[in-house]
Enzyme design. Structure first.
Site, PDB file in Angstrom:
ATOM      1  N   THR A 138      36.883  34.080  46.942  1.00 26.30           N
ATOM      2  CA  THR A 138      37.988  33.373  45.426  1.00 26.30           C
ATOM      3  C   THR A 138      37.846  32.135  46.084  1.00 26.30           C
ATOM      4  O   THR A 138      37.597  31.150  47.156  1.00 26.30           O
ATOM      5  CB  THR A 138      39.068  33.931  45.522  1.00 26.30           C
ATOM      6  OG1 THR A 138      39.362  35.833  45.314  1.00 26.30           O
ATOM      7  CG2 THR A 138      40.288  33.753  44.147  1.00 26.30           C
ATOM      8  N   GLY A 177      42.790  35.808  53.658  1.00 27.34           N
ATOM      9  CA  GLY A 177      43.043  35.662  54.643  1.00 27.34           C
ATOM     10  C   GLY A 177      43.096  35.242  55.590  1.00 27.34           C
ATOM     11  O   GLY A 177      41.909  34.968  56.211  1.00 27.34           O
ATOM     12  N   GLU A 421      42.536  42.173  44.076  1.00 30.48           N
ATOM     13  CA  GLU A 421      41.507  43.732  44.511  1.00 30.48           C
ATOM     14  C   GLU A 421      40.647  43.676  42.918  1.00 30.48           C
ATOM     15  O   GLU A 421      41.012  44.993  42.537  1.00 30.48           O
ATOM     16  CB  GLU A 421      41.625  44.599  44.719  1.00 30.48           C
ATOM     17  CG  GLU A 421      41.346  44.319  46.446  1.00 30.48           C
ATOM     18  CD  GLU A 421      40.034  44.339  47.327  1.00 30.48           C
ATOM     19  OE1 GLU A 421      39.334  44.776  46.296  1.00 30.48           O
ATOM     20  OE2 GLU A 421      40.050  43.489  48.040  1.00 30.48           O
TER      21      GLU A 421
END
Lengths: 658, 658
Positions: A138, A177, A421
């Site tokens: 992303t 993350g 997602e």
């Protein structure tokens, strides 16, 4: 000692709680293993979540890293291995409050997308935590639409390297993350350029921090994206790349390779890879979506039999708030939904296992259906469960608003599942596209996948129910859901065709139908969920009252859906106003029936007090004591500098006593 | 420099933005004053909210106290007085991020409930901040049901004192703002006992902390209730009372007095007091409910024209996400609702001003209607606006989930409004009780208050619309809303009577109807909101395009309500399926029309960047730069001890470069 208002609820259970727990776990042996894992984790003080509501984002991150490192020790100590039966319970027992989750995604992406040589090099390093990985897909400017990613990887034949850049601010990697502070490596997705030609998105392994002192590598700017609504324990990060050079061998090359001379070679089928992306949507449902709703139901229902407020009957004791119809109408449908989605999750898991077997045999026929089901159910379940947690929170009034209830953090966390997602609206439109395609095919007499064969059988009948008890018949309500799904799909297909025939461009016509397409996709999933619940109930053992109570919940799930969306069933006269009144009557009757078993039904979820981490939801129902004791430990009860600085000068020189 | 994707949206406005702003403010002079207040507050660094998303609860509290103290200076410096025209804009300009709000409630309760002597003693002390007050009503075990409060105040004739106790843990005062750490005094609500007889709930002034060193007074245990979903800046507190003695003079005695010998005297009418409680529900709507929704719309709509994602037309540039019908369908109805509720708020304010005049003339006839309207609209508006903020947040995808978007804090704050000042379900049932009563009266030919006269005119007609344009006629849709409100009220009244006639006890019958009573109350409020919007539009100036765009929004508000709740309109055949298809068509058409003015419509709200405090919503639309710059300042980008403690040992001894 158990609060008698809660204790009394357990004495009248119509079914055996322990047997229902075993049913949910998939057998008594599974229950035993799960409990052993939970016990081992919860008795270890390093994994404690007791202070989590008091901690800053920095403290949460530090604790999550500490837990992740400690977990490695624990695995070894307990003899838990990745292939062992305990493994799947570990994450749940930790309530996801641990770092390095993206490290696992990093490893999986290398395993799936990497060549054998790449796997042999990187997986052992990652397994031993000699490196810490992340997964950088992303960007600030692009999420769902992967083709639009702006990061570039240009092949330099002279040095046999890729040169990576985030050429604009919107190209910056954003959200990954474990990347903000922990990771040493990451898989970067970038547009591949060779000799000036773009070959689309490809994955590259990039080292981002020194293994000696953790400082950023040359050309790397990385950091944490700051505070979020939840996930304080995760260092979601940003990453800027400026002429970062990596060797040719770092492009993951199971499916595509760049030869030394710059020749681009595509090899093998990528379809298995798409399948992997699809399964992720299903795999998150259990831990990230169902568990929070089940916890929220446990907390809100236990609290609602302990909390007494106002009088139902004049002259009597104040009533338990769960005895009010409006409170039942808030909470019990959420409980029914938790069971409905628990069973549909089993169904999807099984379907995907079957799909995996077929795909390994090089049979990709199931892929479109699996993609449509995973997209639709990911969206429908996350949306429904998020709304459910919200309802549970509000149903607990002011105490639900305290972080100590546990409900706010359940809400702020589950909310993210509607976005990550695959954003839900976009996913539903994927499902809708499949439905329209299948509807057209079915109308033309062509074969369609099993889950949508019903679209071929357009019936123009009416609902045959004659009294309110008829609406407790699964055939009656399942058929009604089917009818609505067919109607919404066929009507929208007709609108779409009409627009195109009237000269509207295909993409404009599609856009003008999207609000209704979303409705059709939801109706399709809702129908399958109801049908699956009814079929599951039919197969249950009749002993110990299990089937009977599950039948009630199935009825409630189905009738609540009709009651909340009456227009869909009334629209074309499939149901009459009189029948809708019967639905309402049956629905409201069911609330009073299920209310009697509400506490046993949440007890069966078998959450420990530590896993609920809630002052309202504990097994003993000692709500007020726990709130008070917990609040006293809050850092806000330390002396504040505000007194000396601002209050004292303000109050100074007044009388000592008025 | 303004992002051109945002700038272009402003060039095509169909109306004059500045004129709409003046309309919302109530005139250009009001706009000028408001802007001057905002400018004065926002240019003062003490009032900055820039770091708020990075701060702990303790830091937020300290800042709020600092601001409250500084505000006193500011008021003096600027010459702003409580009766001046600037006053009402101050709190809004501070975005409520200031301490001592309960101090004002403390003062108001003394003014309203105290005798002249008490007012003369306490109000000057409070005004000069020689004491800091709070308002202690809610207990751990009791919120909405005031009669159930358990704190006691026993009159001791011998010493001429009241002895206050919280005899059980559930009696502990819980939630009062400013009480956890700041307050020196509070108004405690307790059951009054004289010679063993209970006289019900009464208010008492109690000193809780020393004026010398702020330590708790004898018998007092007080502290902060800990972390909440929002309101970190407020020290919501708990309070235990153990044989706390206060002089007889400390019972607020405008309406009731205890004489030295223990004689209890009730004097005057308490009705004006009930009226005060009712007005609080209306007074919170503007700042606590409408402003957050208007801010959320501003943020989400500006972001949706700057964010480009995926392609609407193949081969073209990626599309602004606001060009997708699904995005329009999320955001534009929220914008329409913001305007609808803005106007109904004006209507309610005016009605309450009229009510106040009547009550001062000792005419209490309007009280039941005002109570019903304030209860119903408090519930409907808070619920609708909370849902609206949630939709705005999710519509911004991942970036909406970052605290830096401003949306999470708007959501977590507005959510509380559904709970405080009366839990929404209970309030709706209050409105429903009024509706049923009036419906019965009207059916019996008795006169009823103006807002419910329509209940008398039960018509069994059908909706006369013949094509989709007919649904842009306010008469058509207002009548449809009216029809539904009447049907739901009359059907529920019939069910209630039927149950009672069949032998069900009255209170049980009521409980069995509550789910439907809530629906009736909502339908009533929704009808009034639509009708009021239509009437407001009719009276607007036709110049500068104002009336035209407001008419579109009114239509959208009305049709969205029908589209989202089709069953209510289809149920008894008032609308046909064909008509519902017309509603859908008109509704979807409107989205495309209003989309063109979406940015000017939020610009008209006239929020400054500082007041939005959002990386996504700024006037210049430089979203990505702002997110990046802001994230870099996050405390999570400081070096973490986690590296030295956990990561370094883990990573140690690996190769320096792979």
């Amino acid at each position: 000692s158990v609060n008698p208002d809660l204790g009394s609820e357990r004495q009248t259970a119509s079914f055996c709680v322990e047997r229902l727990t075993a049913l949910l776990d998939g057998g008594t042996e599974q229950t035993r293993i799960r409990r052993a894992v939970v016990e081992a984790i919860e008795s270890d003080p390093v994994f404690s979540r007791e202070n989590q509501y008091f901690q800053t984002q920095n403290e949460r991150y530090e604790a999550a890293v500490r837990k992740a490192v400690h977990l490695q020790k624990k695995l070894h100590e307990m003899g838990w291995t990745e292939n062992g039966p305990e493994y799947k319970y570990i994450y749940r027992a930790l309530s996801g409050d641990v770092a390095f989750l993206l490290h696992r995604v990093f490893m999986r992406s290398i395993s799936v997308l990497g060549s054998d040589k790449q796997i042999a090099k990187w997986i052992p390093l990652a397994t031993q935590h000699k490196i810490i990985g992340s997964y950088a897909q992303t960007e600030l400017g692009h999420g769902t639409y992967l083709q639009g990613l702006e990061t570039t990887a240009v092949f330099d034949t002279a040095t046999q390297e890729f040169i990576l850049n985030t050429p604009k601010i919107s190209a910056m990697k954003w959200w990954p993350g474990d990347m903000g502070r922990s990771a040493t490596h990451t898989v970067v997705f970038a547009q591949l350029y060779i000799h000036g030609k773009c070959y689309g998105i490809h994955p590259f392994i990039v080292q981002i921090r020194s293994l000696q002192d953790h400082s950023p590598c040359p050309g790397i700017t990385a950091g944490d994206i700051g505070p979020k609504m939840n996930f304080e324990h995760i260092d979601n990060g940003y990453l800027l790349l400026k002429n970062v050079r990596i060797p040719r061998e770092n492009m993951l090359s199971k499916f595509c390779e760049v030869r030394p001379d710059g020749t681009y070679v595509r090899q093998g089928s990528q379809k298995i890879n798409y399948f992997t992306m699809t399964t992720v949507r299903i795999s998150l449902i259990s831990d990230e979506v169902l568990t929070p709703l089940m916890k929220a139901c446990t907390i809100a229902i236990r609290y609602s039999v302990v909390r007494r407020q106002s009088k139902l009957k004049p002259g009597e004791q104040e009533a338990k708030i769960l005895d009010y119809q409006t409170q039942q109408e808030k909470l019990l449908p959420q409980l029914a939904a938790a069971y409905a989605f628990y069973f549909i999750n089993d169904y999807l898991q099984e379907l995907f296992n079957r799909g995996y077997t077929e795909i390994q045999r090089k049979n990709f026929d199931m892929l479109p259906e699996l993609h449509a089901l995973s997209s639709g159910f990911k969206a429908v379940i996350t949306q429904h469960c998020t709304a459910g947690v919200d309802i549970c929170l509000r149903a607990c009034g002011g105490h639900g608003y305290s972080l100590l209830s546990g409900l706010p953090s359940l809400y702020t966390k589950i909310l993210a599942s509607c976005i990550y997602e695959g954003e839900n609206t976009i996913l539903l439109l994927q499902t809708a596209r499949f439905l329209i395609k299948c509807f057209m095919a079915a109308s033309a007499g062509q074969p369609v996948p099993p889950s949508v064969t019903y679209l071929a059988a357009v019936k123009h009948g009416k609902c045959p129910a004659k009294n309110k008890l008829d609406f407790l018949s699964p055939d009656i309500y399942t058929e009604a859901y089917q009818h609505v799904a067919v109607r919404l799909t066929s009507n929208t297909a007709a609108k779409l065709q009409g627009l195109i025939q009237s000269g509207v461009k295909k993409h404009d016509a599609w856009n003008q139908c999207t609000v209704q397409l979303v409705q059709a996709a939801k109706a399709h999933c809702h129908y399958i969920a109801v049908k699956n619940f009814a079929e599951t109930v039919e197969k249950l053992e009749t002993k110990a009252g299990i089937q009977k109570i599950m039948k009630h919940l199935c009825d409630l799930f189905a009738l609540h859906g009709i009651f909340s969306n009456t227009g869909a069933f009334l629209h074309d006269g499939y149901m009459s106003a009189a029948q809708m009144d019967m639905v309402t009557a049956s629905y409201l009757d069911l609330l009073a029936v299920i209310r009697k078993d509400a506490v046993p039904l949440v007890d069966a979820f078998d959450f420990t007090d530590k896993s609920l981490n809630s002052a309202l939801g504990s097994y003993d129902g000692q709500v007020y004591q726990r709130l008070y004791e917990w609040a006293q430990r809050s850092p806000t009860n330390q002396m504040s500098p505000a007194y000396e600085r601002y209050l004292k000068p303000l109050l100074h020189n007044t009388l000592s006593k008025l």
